[in-house]
Scaffold this motif. Sequence first.
Motif, mmCIF file in Angstrom:
data_model
loop_
_atom_site.group_PDB
_atom_site.id
_atom_site.type_symbol
_atom_site.label_atom_id
_atom_site.label_comp_id
_atom_site.label_asym_id
_atom_site.label_seq_id
_atom_site.Cartn_x
_atom_site.Cartn_y
_atom_site.Cartn_z
ATOM 1 N N LYS A 50 56.919 32.543 54.775
ATOM 2 C CA LYS A 50 56.661 33.199 56.059
ATOM 3 C C LYS A 50 55.957 32.256 57.023
ATOM 4 O O LYS A 50 56.261 32.228 58.221
ATOM 5 N N ASP A 57 56.215 33.675 48.798
ATOM 6 C CA ASP A 57 56.504 34.501 49.966
ATOM 7 C C ASP A 57 55.620 34.121 51.157
ATOM 8 O O ASP A 57 56.100 33.969 52.286
ATOM 9 N N ALA A 58 54.337 33.950 50.913
ATOM 10 C CA ALA A 58 53.412 33.630 52.003
ATOM 11 C C ALA A 58 53.742 32.287 52.635
ATOM 12 O O ALA A 58 53.748 32.146 53.863
ATOM 13 N N CYS A 66 63.667 30.989 55.008
ATOM 14 C CA CYS A 66 64.287 32.229 54.541
ATOM 15 C C CYS A 66 64.764 32.005 53.105
ATOM 16 O O CYS A 66 65.654 31.191 52.864
ATOM 17 N N HIS A 122 65.680 26.674 54.545
ATOM 18 C CA HIS A 122 66.271 27.920 54.058
ATOM 19 C C HIS A 122 66.903 27.704 52.682
ATOM 20 O O HIS A 122 67.503 26.650 52.421
ATOM 21 N N GLY A 150 58.566 29.564 58.130
ATOM 22 C CA GLY A 150 59.813 30.042 58.715
ATOM 23 C C GLY A 150 61.006 29.895 57.802
ATOM 24 O O GLY A 150 62.156 30.049 58.228
#
Length: 290
Positions: free
Chosen positions: A85, A81-82, A90, A62, A88
Amino acid sequence: GRSRARLEELDADVPIIVADASDAAAVDAMVSQTASLANFAGSPFITKALPVVEACARRGVHYTDVTGEVPLHKASLDRHDAAAKASGSCIVHHCGFDSIPSDLGYLMASDAYEKRFGAAPERARLVTRGMKGGVSGGTIWTSLALSGFADDLMTAESRELVKSAQGCYKLCKTKGPDTSDTVLVPRYDKVAKTWVAPFVMAAVNAPVVRRSMELLGRSGTGYDEVSGTVNHDSTFTLETRSGHGRWRGRVVRDVGRPRRGRRAHGLSADTLLIEEGAPGARPGAQPRGT
């Protein structure tokens, strides 16, 4: 940090990890040793943060920072972004004065509006009615760099990223009703009961709020930010054209200086958030909160 000597001077009872943002291997080794990472290495962030974001997105770590640089946010979103995701991870930018009061203020007011009137608002406006304190040197130099007045702080890549981040919906996949982040000329706001003028931070905060709207499925709501006259009381005002209610609260954040004796030198603001909806909404129980 990148300087072992300076880290040792802190005399903190934690392991020391040395990593320079320009050294991909060092950044990857640092990221591999943690579950979450807070990045404060800016002035500007856009020349340093992307390799750190990439490593976090790839490793499922994260990431958060205090940047106010929308072009960095856009580049991070477009590139990583991909991967984030999939792993996991953030990734959260803009976690300082820009844009926590705007982002959370909109969410709190919008949730209260829907609870009271049973419908989503059509428009939302943040009115900053009083700012005090100072701005850090890093913020000043970053603003100059992104505006083309401190070119030695930028790279060729970062200059291109700034050019590509244009428009109200630069962080969104779809466009909504907005054509401006703030008013173009001073005017009187009847709901706020004050004169309002262009707000210098609207171009930073408004795209972030619209990105949150898109993630929440509320892209149809118009949003802007303005500067109003000073008023020491701060209220979230929830309004429809057939009735209105008030939810009293405050959004005040100090930034940049954690020591209690120096907090007065940080930056804070009183804000008013106005939301409007379609005719015929029925007022319900008055929500309260802070």
